[in-house]
Design a protein around this motif. Structure first.
Motif, PDB file in Angstrom:
ATOM      1  N   SER A   1       9.530   3.539 -11.552  1.00 22.68           N
ATOM      2  CA  SER A   1       9.116   2.162 -11.860  1.00 22.68           C
ATOM      3  C   SER A   1       9.150   1.280 -10.625  1.00 22.68           C
ATOM      4  O   SER A   1       8.342   0.352 -10.483  1.00 22.68           O
ATOM      5  N   LYS A   2      10.063   1.560  -9.719  1.00 19.15           N
ATOM      6  CA  LYS A   2      10.134   0.777  -8.482  1.00 19.15           C
ATOM      7  C   LYS A   2       8.964   1.098  -7.568  1.00 19.15           C
ATOM      8  O   LYS A   2       8.393   0.206  -6.921  1.00 19.15           O
ATOM      9  N   PHE A   3       8.596   2.350  -7.496  1.00 20.27           N
ATOM     10  CA  PHE A   3       7.404   2.711  -6.721  1.00 20.27           C
ATOM     11  C   PHE A   3       6.171   2.012  -7.304  1.00 20.27           C
ATOM     12  O   PHE A   3       5.314   1.521  -6.566  1.00 20.27           O
ATOM     13  N   ALA A   4       6.073   1.972  -8.615  1.00 21.05           N
ATOM     14  CA  ALA A   4       4.924   1.340  -9.269  1.00 21.05           C
ATOM     15  C   ALA A   4       4.840  -0.141  -8.924  1.00 21.05           C
ATOM     16  O   ALA A   4       3.770  -0.660  -8.560  1.00 21.05           O
ATOM     17  N   GLU A   5       5.957  -0.848  -9.037  1.00 22.66           N
ATOM     18  CA  GLU A   5       5.966  -2.268  -8.708  1.00 22.66           C
ATOM     19  C   GLU A   5       5.638  -2.502  -7.245  1.00 22.66           C
ATOM     20  O   GLU A   5       4.881  -3.427  -6.893  1.00 22.66           O
ATOM     21  N   LEU A   6       6.189  -1.682  -6.377  1.00 31.27           N
ATOM     22  CA  LEU A   6       5.921  -1.811  -4.937  1.00 31.27           C
ATOM     23  C   LEU A   6       4.431  -1.648  -4.645  1.00 31.27           C
ATOM     24  O   LEU A   6       3.837  -2.450  -3.903  1.00 31.27           O
ATOM     25  N   CYS A   7       3.819  -0.625  -5.227  1.00 35.26           N
ATOM     26  CA  CYS A   7       2.397  -0.372  -4.975  1.00 35.26           C
ATOM     27  C   CYS A   7       1.538  -1.544  -5.452  1.00 35.26           C
ATOM     28  O   CYS A   7       0.610  -1.976  -4.746  1.00 35.26           O
ATOM     29  N   ASP A   8       1.810  -2.048  -6.634  1.00 37.66           N
ATOM     30  CA  ASP A   8       1.043  -3.190  -7.147  1.00 37.66           C
ATOM     31  C   ASP A   8       1.156  -4.394  -6.216  1.00 37.66           C
ATOM     32  O   ASP A   8       0.155  -5.072  -5.923  1.00 37.66           O
ATOM     33  N   ARG A   9       2.347  -4.679  -5.737  1.00 35.42           N
ATOM     34  CA  ARG A   9       2.535  -5.840  -4.862  1.00 35.42           C
ATOM     35  C   ARG A   9       1.793  -5.675  -3.540  1.00 35.42           C
ATOM     36  O   ARG A   9       1.200  -6.630  -3.019  1.00 35.42           O
ATOM     37  N   LEU A  10       1.784  -4.473  -2.990  1.00 40.01           N
ATOM     38  CA  LEU A  10       1.087  -4.244  -1.723  1.00 40.01           C
ATOM     39  C   LEU A  10      -0.428  -4.351  -1.898  1.00 40.01           C
ATOM     40  O   LEU A  10      -1.132  -4.904  -1.034  1.00 40.01           O
ATOM     41  N   ILE A  11      -0.934  -3.851  -3.017  1.00 43.06           N
ATOM     42  CA  ILE A  11      -2.372  -3.965  -3.295  1.00 43.06           C
ATOM     43  C   ILE A  11      -2.763  -5.433  -3.455  1.00 43.06           C
ATOM     44  O   ILE A  11      -3.770  -5.895  -2.905  1.00 43.06           O
ATOM     45  N   GLU A  12      -1.963  -6.180  -4.212  1.00 43.38           N
ATOM     46  CA  GLU A  12      -2.271  -7.591  -4.469  1.00 43.38           C
ATOM     47  C   GLU A  12      -2.186  -8.438  -3.199  1.00 43.38           C
ATOM     48  O   GLU A  12      -2.975  -9.360  -3.003  1.00 43.38           O
ATOM     49  N   THR A  13      -1.250  -8.148  -2.331  1.00 42.67           N
ATOM     50  CA  THR A  13      -1.046  -8.959  -1.134  1.00 42.67           C
ATOM     51  C   THR A  13      -2.028  -8.622  -0.026  1.00 42.67           C
ATOM     52  O   THR A  13      -2.566  -9.522   0.641  1.00 42.67           O
ATOM     53  N   PHE A  14      -2.296  -7.341   0.178  1.00 34.97           N
ATOM     54  CA  PHE A  14      -3.051  -6.927   1.360  1.00 34.97           C
ATOM     55  C   PHE A  14      -4.415  -6.314   1.044  1.00 34.97           C
ATOM     56  O   PHE A  14      -5.184  -6.024   1.956  1.00 34.97           O
ATOM     57  N   GLY A  15      -4.717  -6.092  -0.224  1.00 41.88           N
ATOM     58  CA  GLY A  15      -6.007  -5.503  -0.570  1.00 41.88           C
ATOM     59  C   GLY A  15      -6.169  -4.076  -0.093  1.00 41.88           C
ATOM     60  O   GLY A  15      -7.291  -3.612   0.165  1.00 41.88           O
ATOM     61  N   VAL A  16      -5.072  -3.350   0.004  1.00 44.43           N
ATOM     62  CA  VAL A  16      -5.113  -1.977   0.498  1.00 44.43           C
ATOM     63  C   VAL A  16      -5.472  -1.009  -0.632  1.00 44.43           C
ATOM     64  O   VAL A  16      -5.432  -1.366  -1.814  1.00 44.43           O
ATOM     65  N   LYS A  17      -5.803   0.209  -0.261  1.00 46.90           N
ATOM     66  CA  LYS A  17      -6.011   1.294  -1.224  1.00 46.90           C
ATOM     67  C   LYS A  17      -4.781   2.200  -1.173  1.00 46.90           C
ATOM     68  O   LYS A  17      -4.380   2.652  -0.096  1.00 46.90           O
ATOM     69  N   VAL A  18      -4.177   2.450  -2.324  1.00 46.35           N
ATOM     70  CA  VAL A  18      -2.986   3.295  -2.419  1.00 46.35           C
ATOM     71  C   VAL A  18      -3.400   4.703  -2.824  1.00 46.35           C
ATOM     72  O   VAL A  18      -4.113   4.887  -3.820  1.00 46.35           O
ATOM     73  N   ILE A  19      -2.927   5.680  -2.048  1.00 45.38           N
ATOM     74  CA  ILE A  19      -3.231   7.081  -2.324  1.00 45.38           C
ATOM     75  C   ILE A  19      -1.925   7.837  -2.517  1.00 45.38           C
ATOM     76  O   ILE A  19      -1.040   7.808  -1.648  1.00 45.38           O
ATOM     77  N   PHE A  20      -1.786   8.506  -3.649  1.00 46.61           N
ATOM     78  CA  PHE A  20      -0.595   9.304  -3.915  1.00 46.61           C
ATOM     79  C   PHE A  20      -0.814  10.734  -3.435  1.00 46.61           C
ATOM     80  O   PHE A  20      -1.866  11.334  -3.692  1.00 46.61           O
ATOM     81  N   VAL A  21       0.165  11.251  -2.735  1.00 41.35           N
ATOM     82  CA  VAL A  21       0.103  12.632  -2.259  1.00 41.35           C
ATOM     83  C   VAL A  21       1.403  13.321  -2.629  1.00 41.35           C
ATOM     84  O   VAL A  21       2.486  12.812  -2.375  1.00 41.35           O
TER      85      VAL A  21
END
Length: 401
Positions: free
Chosen positions: A252-272
């Motif tokens: 759940s912490k990874f999920a929240e972190l990813c959402d915040r980074l996408i919202e702030t910086f407009g980045v694309k998140v890729i899970f590997v």
């Protein structure tokens, strides 16, 4: 056949067992050496002036351990530019050293005793085949980079190396011709240097190294395009998994972190992640509000390297892929819970683009308890703590975008 557990990283209990082993077996070996053993099996004094043409390095454990050995291996190549330097490694060794100019040949042996998921069963026929293969080459020097009595016996002594280098006081040290002490507090990278220092190598260059083949870069370019990624997109790689269940920051912490980074910086998140860990990735993605891309199980280690070269940031638990990212120079945040930053993190705290995050707890690290119900080492690491570190890195990089 079970060959003595995973040795728990040279714990006090393991050292007591090693001491008892040496107490009982060393006198027997000396008697046999004097009266029965000959050639490579007999005791012999090390000759520092002896010409060294063939060197075998043994490092049978994990991706991160192999990568942290690359600075010492590069120094060894500099010391012996004309020698044949081979490596006996785990299953991932061929991929890690593909294209590496410092290693001539890679052999693999599946040392399952290092794998927490499988335990310590090995096949005697595999051991015998590997030993015979190494004996045919006839190494002048064989070095145990990790410190493991099984390696000393099987792949240094039985394999017939004339000089056998490793760590004493960890079991079967009497089979070595050259040895040094093992420091339980030292970083793992320095342990490799300690072993090879007996061959007179230089320690000044501490850069870990990984070389990405061109064909893997081309494959990743096509894969990203197929997933709607454009060349101008800024990519952040995320791996919420490790090979130990107890060594993970919460999904759940990874999920929240990813959402915040996408919202702030407009980045694309890729899970590997490995295909066997895709369920963990799916748990993270289900809790996310923003779109992400899942490449779990779709790329191999070399292709992962190619992908990480294209990322502006990589965030992961302490794991092999984290070390891979660092080796490529990709800005990296490593999340440490049960493992030790002091021993496992190859960068100092002063680096602006490589950050290790851990909680202040009174537990000893590294910790290998599987029955611990108190996850404070991970639970005390907040989303905001990781997010702020990521923001600092991304804002520095944004100046160059």
């Amino acid at each position: 056949m079970r060959f003595y557990g995973d040795y728990k990283n040279h714990s006090r209990k393991a050292r007591i067992i090693a001491w008892l082993m040496d107490l009982i077996l060393a006198p027997v070996y000396r008697i046999l050496s004097q009266h029965f053993l000959t050639g490579a099996f007999a005791d012999r004094k090390s000759d520092a002036h002896e010409k060294i043409e063939k060197i075998l390095l043994v490092r049978l454990d994990h991706i991160g351990d192999l990568l942290m050995a690359t600075p010492a291996i590069a120094a060894l190549r500099k010391k012996f530019p004309e020698a044949r330097i081979d490596l006996l490694g785990g299953e991932s060794a061929k991929a890690i050293f593909k294209g590496n100019p410092y290693i001539d040949h890679v052999y693999t042996f599946d040392a399952t005793w290092y794998d927490p998921r499988r335990g310590g069963e090995i096949w005697p026929v595999d051991v015998a085949g590997t030993v015979l293969r190494l004996r045919r080459i006839g190494y002048d020097v064989a070095v145990d980079l990790r410190g493991d009595f099984r390696v000393i016996f099987l792949f240094l002594w039985l394999a017939g190396a004339r000089r056998r280098i490793g760590f004493r006081d960890l079991g079967l040290g009497f089979l070595l011709t050259d040895s040094t002490g093992y420091d339980l507090e030292k970083p793992y990278m320095d342990i490799n240097f300690d072993a090879l220092s007996l061959l007179g190598i230089d320690r000044s260059d501490r850069r870990t190294r990984f070389y990405v083949p061109a064909e893997d870069e081309a494959f990743v370019d096509s894969l990203l395009a197929a997933n709607g990624i454009k060349w101008e997109d800024h990519l952040i790689g995320i791996n919420p998994t490790t090979n130990r269940v107890e060594q993970r920051w919460h999904e759940s912490k990874f999920a929240e972190l990813c959402d915040r980074l996408i919202e702030t910086f407009g980045v694309k998140v890729i899970f590997v992640a490995a295909g066997s860990d895709s369920a963990v990735v799916e748990l993270v993605r289900k809790e996310m509000k923003r779109r992400s891309i899942d490449l779990s199980g779709k790329i191999d280690l070399n292709q992962l390297g190619a992908l990480l070269k294209k990322c502006i940031l990589y965030i992961a638990n302490d794991s092999g892929p984290m070390h891979l990212s660092i080796s490529l120079g990709t800005p990296t945040i490593g999340i440490f819970g049960t493992t030790s930053v002091k021993r496992s993190w190859p960068y100092g705290s002063e680096s602006p683009f490589f950050k290790a995050i851990s909680a202040e707890v009174d537990c000893p690290r590294p910790c290998y308890r599987n029955d611990c119900e108190d996850r404070k080492c991970f639970d005390l690491i907040t989303v905001d703590q990781v997010y702020q570190s990521a923001c600092g890195m991304l804002k520095r990089m944004a100046e160059k975008w």
